[in-house]
Design a protein around this motif. Structure first.
Motif, PDB file in Angstrom:
ATOM      1  N   PRO A 172      54.025   7.821  46.037  1.00  0.00           N
ATOM      2  CA  PRO A 172      53.482   7.659  44.502  1.00  0.00           C
ATOM      3  C   PRO A 172      54.199   6.309  43.845  1.00  0.00           C
ATOM      4  N   ARG A 173      55.125   6.065  44.146  1.00  0.00           N
ATOM      5  CA  ARG A 173      56.020   5.266  43.437  1.00  0.00           C
ATOM      6  C   ARG A 173      57.112   4.363  44.552  1.00  0.00           C
ATOM      7  N   ASP A 174      57.344   3.154  44.157  1.00  0.00           N
ATOM      8  CA  ASP A 174      58.380   2.628  45.343  1.00  0.00           C
ATOM      9  C   ASP A 174      58.986   1.662  44.776  1.00  0.00           C
ATOM     10  N   LEU A 175      59.806   0.648  45.381  1.00  0.00           N
ATOM     11  CA  LEU A 175      60.557  -0.367  45.070  1.00  0.00           C
ATOM     12  C   LEU A 175      59.991  -1.316  44.180  1.00  0.00           C
ATOM     13  N   SER A 176      58.794  -1.407  43.936  1.00  0.00           N
ATOM     14  CA  SER A 176      58.190  -2.342  43.127  1.00  0.00           C
ATOM     15  C   SER A 176      58.334  -1.441  41.604  1.00  0.00           C
ATOM     16  N   ASP A 177      58.395  -0.324  41.483  1.00  0.00           N
ATOM     17  CA  ASP A 177      58.580   0.317  40.177  1.00  0.00           C
ATOM     18  C   ASP A 177      59.988   0.157  39.775  1.00  0.00           C
ATOM     19  N   VAL A 178      60.800   0.181  40.635  1.00  0.00           N
ATOM     20  CA  VAL A 178      62.163  -0.047  40.395  1.00  0.00           C
ATOM     21  C   VAL A 178      62.697  -1.255  39.936  1.00  0.00           C
TER      22      VAL A 178
END
Length: 333
Positions: A172-178
């Protein structure tokens, strides 16, 4: 200050197992305690600060007088994430439960812990100017072998990593969110922990779904992000599969404590390596050569299915190679 996560459920064995799982995760900034007696839970809450209370839906009404910063319901059926007593489906993996707990906790933490205590972790980069050299297979195996001695975080900067099968589906969340958190100035480890997934003993930030997101940050900024994770997260080792960063590779390599560079001996691969060496010279980064250990990887045959790929890497030729390499090598320094 130790933060307490209390588990109180109608099934004492479930509460004990969940608490035990939390305490085994070294990068979770809570100490978990299981309770099977309400009066004991109340007494403990009166004398100690309970940061989070997870209560089974069958006993949740008994916890009204228990003091806790955040109360969440462990339910076996319908659930919600409402502001008052949000609920979590209890019959899912411990990793998924922790991710939901941390997501809810970070929505409005009373006093967020921005860093975990402990020494700074070592950042080990895996990079090569040569294509099809086994770089990612080596990086995944390296993370698994290191996890026998340290808590390990794996990060991939590959544009198309294709890790959905390894992670059990699209995250659901990935490095882009970091990267978004960092650009907005909202980065802290408590929030980052809501994004991390676990594959065996290795924690992993799911790779960016869109490679364009990686291009929006300068290599120096990415190096700073990895430095903050190494300093604040409690991981002993951070393994970064650096992908093909082109002319920005020097800054990222410089942010690593050590770099493994898989190489091949064919003429074209050797020419690429020579071009990379010239690049280091032109960039004034000759000193980086001291951080780089060039390795020739074993040829792997019979990969099989992707869903058990990591297990086969660990116990196959690549695993044997990595274990031999780490004896006195960069990862153990």
């Amino acid at each position: 200050m130790v933060k307490i996560l209390a588990v109180y459920d109608e099934d004492p064995l479930y509460a004990e197992r969940l608490a035990e799982y939390v305490n085994q995760r070294e990068t979770i900034p809570f100490t978990a305690m299981a309770f099977s007696d309400l009066e004991r839970l109340k007494a403990y809450g009166n004398e100690h600060e309970i940061e989070i209370l997870l209560a089974g839906e069958g006993v949740k009404n008994q916890t009204d007088q228990v003091r806790a910063g955040l109360k969440m319901v462990l339910c076996g059926g319908e659930f919600s994430m409402e502001k008052e007593n949000p609920s979590i489906y209890k019959y899912q993996s411990g990793d998924s439960i922790l991710r939901e707990v941390m997501t809810c906790y970070c929505a409005a933490p009373p006093e967020p812990a921005l860093a975990l205590a402990g020494a700074r972790g070592r950042i080990l980069g895996v990079y090569s100017p040569v294509n099809r050299c086994g770089k990612t297979a080596f990086a995944l195996t390296l993370a698994q072998v290191l996890s026998k001695n340290w808590p390990v975080l794996f990060i991939s900067l590959e544009e198309f990593a294709g890790f959905e099968a390894i992670l059990g589906g699209q995250a659901p969340r990935d490095l882009s969110d970091v990267l978004y958190l960092c650009r907005q100035g909202g980065f802290n480890w408590m929030k980052l922990r809501t994004i991390v997934c676990s594959v065996g003993q290795v924690d992993m930030i799911p790779p960016a779904a869109y490679g364009e997101d990686l291009d929006q940050m300068e290599p120096e900024e990415l190096a700073q992000v990895f430095g903050r994770i190494a300093g604040e997260s409690g991981y002993g080792r951070i393994v970064v599969d650096l992908g093909h960063m082109g002319r920005g590779s020097a800054a990222l390599l410089d942010g690593c404590d050590g770099v493994y560079m898989p190489v091949l001996k064919d003429p074209v691969s050797q020419a690429k390596i020579e071009a990379f060496d010239r690049y280091l010279g032109a960039a004034g980064a000759i000193s980086l050569k001291e951080k780089i250990q060039r390795i020739q990887l074993p040829v792997i045959r019979g990969y099989g299915r992707l869903d058990d790929y990591m297990e086969k890497l660990l116990w196959g030729e690549m695993g044997d190679f990595v274990r031999s390499l780490l004896e006195g090598g960069l990862g153990n320094g």
